[in-house]
Design a protein around this motif. Structure first.
Motif, PDB file in Angstrom:
ATOM      1  N   ARG A 171       0.870  -1.241  -0.016  1.00 21.63           N
ATOM      2  CA  ARG A 171       0.345  -0.050   0.090  1.00 21.63           C
ATOM      3  C   ARG A 171       0.706   0.931  -0.074  1.00 21.63           C
ATOM      4  N   ILE A 172       1.559   1.232   1.247  1.00 20.75           N
ATOM      5  CA  ILE A 172       2.772   2.323   1.033  1.00 20.75           C
ATOM      6  C   ILE A 172       3.763   2.574  -0.029  1.00 20.75           C
ATOM      7  N   ILE A 173       4.377   1.358  -0.718  1.00 16.98           N
ATOM      8  CA  ILE A 173       5.059   1.787  -2.165  1.00 16.98           C
ATOM      9  C   ILE A 173       4.251   1.850  -3.403  1.00 16.98           C
ATOM     10  N   SER A 174       3.384   1.353  -3.389  1.00 20.23           N
ATOM     11  CA  SER A 174       1.984   1.237  -4.674  1.00 20.23           C
ATOM     12  C   SER A 174       1.283   3.248  -4.133  1.00 20.23           C
ATOM     13  N   LEU A 175       2.088   3.999  -3.051  1.00 21.58           N
ATOM     14  CA  LEU A 175       1.241   5.521  -3.270  1.00 21.58           C
ATOM     15  C   LEU A 175      -0.055   5.077  -3.043  1.00 21.58           C
ATOM     16  N   GLY A 176      -1.045   3.630  -2.452  1.00 21.95           N
ATOM     17  CA  GLY A 176      -2.143   3.365  -2.629  1.00 21.95           C
ATOM     18  C   GLY A 176      -2.727   3.206  -3.664  1.00 21.95           C
ATOM     19  N   MET A 177      -1.909   2.327  -4.778  1.00 25.00           N
ATOM     20  CA  MET A 177      -2.954   2.723  -5.437  1.00 25.00           C
ATOM     21  C   MET A 177      -2.757   0.317  -6.246  1.00 25.00           C
ATOM     22  N   ASP A 178      -2.443   0.073  -5.156  1.00 23.88           N
ATOM     23  CA  ASP A 178      -2.213  -1.349  -5.268  1.00 23.88           C
ATOM     24  C   ASP A 178      -4.208  -1.707  -5.544  1.00 23.88           C
ATOM     25  N   THR A 179      -4.141  -1.659  -4.995  1.00 22.44           N
ATOM     26  CA  THR A 179      -5.935  -1.807  -5.188  1.00 22.44           C
ATOM     27  C   THR A 179      -6.661  -1.714  -5.997  1.00 22.44           C
ATOM     28  N   GLU A 180      -6.433  -0.212  -6.748  1.00 22.00           N
ATOM     29  CA  GLU A 180      -7.014  -0.154  -7.895  1.00 22.00           C
ATOM     30  C   GLU A 180      -6.283  -0.703  -9.333  1.00 22.00           C
ATOM     31  N   TRP A 181      -4.924  -1.240  -9.463  1.00 21.28           N
ATOM     32  CA  TRP A 181      -4.248  -1.769 -10.017  1.00 21.28           C
ATOM     33  C   TRP A 181      -5.245  -3.609 -10.231  1.00 21.28           C
ATOM     34  N   ARG A 182      -5.218  -3.524  -8.914  1.00 27.77           N
ATOM     35  CA  ARG A 182      -5.288  -4.762  -9.089  1.00 27.77           C
ATOM     36  C   ARG A 182      -6.825  -5.161  -9.480  1.00 27.77           C
ATOM     37  N   ARG A 183      -7.964  -4.500  -9.499  1.00 27.99           N
ATOM     38  CA  ARG A 183      -9.341  -3.992 -10.072  1.00 27.99           C
ATOM     39  C   ARG A 183      -8.981  -3.456 -11.599  1.00 27.99           C
ATOM     40  N   SER A 184      -8.129  -3.384 -11.757  1.00 26.85           N
ATOM     41  CA  SER A 184      -8.260  -3.353 -13.626  1.00 26.85           C
ATOM     42  C   SER A 184      -7.330  -4.821 -13.707  1.00 26.85           C
ATOM     43  N   ALA A 185      -7.051  -5.280 -13.114  1.00 29.14           N
ATOM     44  CA  ALA A 185      -6.687  -7.095 -13.530  1.00 29.14           C
ATOM     45  C   ALA A 185      -8.153  -7.576 -13.768  1.00 29.14           C
ATOM     46  N   VAL A 186      -8.953  -7.376 -12.944  1.00 27.99           N
ATOM     47  CA  VAL A 186     -10.261  -8.083 -12.605  1.00 27.99           C
ATOM     48  C   VAL A 186     -11.487  -7.526 -13.677  1.00 27.99           C
ATOM     49  N   ASP A 187     -10.858  -6.576 -13.707  1.00 23.67           N
ATOM     50  CA  ASP A 187     -12.135  -5.697 -15.356  1.00 23.67           C
ATOM     51  C   ASP A 187     -11.444  -6.490 -16.486  1.00 23.67           C
ATOM     52  N   ALA A 188      -9.568  -6.629 -16.628  1.00 21.77           N
ATOM     53  CA  ALA A 188      -9.218  -7.236 -17.217  1.00 21.77           C
ATOM     54  C   ALA A 188      -9.857  -8.478 -17.934  1.00 21.77           C
ATOM     55  N   ALA A 189     -10.126  -9.505 -15.814  1.00 22.50           N
ATOM     56  CA  ALA A 189     -10.346 -10.442 -16.758  1.00 22.50           C
ATOM     57  C   ALA A 189     -11.900 -11.818 -16.259  1.00 22.50           C
ATOM     58  N   LEU A 190     -12.669 -10.873 -16.064  1.00 22.61           N
ATOM     59  CA  LEU A 190     -13.746 -11.088 -15.924  1.00 22.61           C
ATOM     60  C   LEU A 190     -14.840 -10.555 -17.368  1.00 22.61           C
ATOM     61  N   PRO A 191     -15.620 -11.349 -17.881  1.00 20.68           N
ATOM     62  CA  PRO A 191     -16.444 -12.095 -17.148  1.00 20.68           C
ATOM     63  C   PRO A 191     -15.895 -13.631 -17.622  1.00 20.68           C
TER      64      PRO A 191
END
Ligand SMILES: C[S@@+](CC[C@H](N)C(=O)[O-])C[C@H]1O[C@@H](n2cnc3c(N)ncnc32)[C@H](O)[C@@H]1O
Length: 272
Positions: A56-76
């Protein structure tokens, strides 16, 4: 991203960093024992207790958002394999978005998996279709073509044999299924933006992470492995040469600091 959002994230990162440093000073972790090969499962065992916080710190809080983009790409997808699942963050992000999807996460680090299992248990019914188990990418314990999508976040850099790991992910993917890779590399450009990004990656990031993790060597590995990882152009070529069809590739955030998101499709059985 708007300026106010960036300011909020910087503030969040600063606040989290201060909090983390206070926690680290109050409660030093036990030192790593024995030899651990950088990037291996036993290496991640030594930083597991603070892994999510450091991320969370070294990504400046953005890691959750990055994973969300990966989820968008994988689903449905009816079934998703999360390779190098670690503490399960990406597997759980898939399940949160799509509770009917069967999600399997694999990782060689028992300590990382143990933390993931706590999160699965805490999620109750929401995560009832999530299963985490110990395995390495180079030897996936699944039948050919058993998943609709395979995702991997910040894991490919750690494979001991990258070609074998990629080959295995393609083997277990169904024809028509997507391989989604989220991965960091050091920007190679000569411009100011890339130079500042390299300074952050090579100097600031290892210092912050080793302070919080209490393991000085641990996060030196992070910048070293990023420097060794192929450029995004080269990695696209590697995926194509493995028989996949590239669907999309983009760098996720400004300043050259974010990961690349690669989406490729297994268009035939030869894609392996
Ligand atoms: C940087 S963490 C990423 C964890 C998670 N995917 C995330 O988004 O936070 C890298 C993970 O790769 C795992 N790993 C190391 N060697 C591996 C291998 N040969 N096959 C699969 N995963 C491996 C580590 O145990 C660690 O949990």
């Amino acid at each position: 991203m708007s300026k106010s959002r960036m300011a909020m994230q910087a503030l969040l990162a600063f606040g989290t960093a201060v909090l983390a440093i206070l926690i680290a000073l109050r409660n030093p972790p036990s030192p790593a024992t024995g030899h651990t090969s950088p990037g291996s499962g036993s290496f991640f065992d030594t930083v597991a207790s603070r892994y999510d916080l450091i991320n969370r710190i070294i990504s400046l809080g953005m890691d959750t958002e990055w994973r969300r983009s990966a989820v968008d790409a994988a689903l449905p997808a009816a079934s998703v394999l999360d390779v190098s699942t670690g503490t399960g963050s990406l597997a759980l992000a898939v399940a949160q978005r799509s509770p009917r999807t069967r999600v399997v996460g694999i990782d060689p680090s028992r300590e990382m998996l143990a933390l993931g299992l706590v999160k699965v248990a805490a999620g109750g019914k929401q995560f009832e279709k999530v299963h985490l188990q110990e395995a390495v990418a180079e030897n996936l314990p699944f039948e050919d073509e058993s998943f609709d999508a395979v995702v991997v976040a910040f894991g490919v850099r750690n494979f001991q044999r990258r070609d074998k790991g990629i080959g295995e992910m393609i083997r277990v993917l169904k024809v028509g299924g997507r391989l989604v890779v989220l991965e960091l590399s050091t920007p190679a450009g000569k411009g100011v933006k890339d130079t500042v990004a390299r300074l952050f990656i090579n100097k600031a990031m290892p210092k912050i992470a080793s302070l919080v993790s209490g393991n000085p060597a641990a996060y030196q590995y992070l910048s070293e492995s990023m420097a060794k990882f192929p450029t995004s152009e080269r990695f696209v070529e590697i995926l194509r040469n493995s028989g996949l069809t590239m669907k999309a590739h983009r760098r996720l955030s400004p300043f050259g600091l974010g990961p690349d998101l690669y989406t490729a499709v297994k268009s035939s059985q030869s894609g392996r």
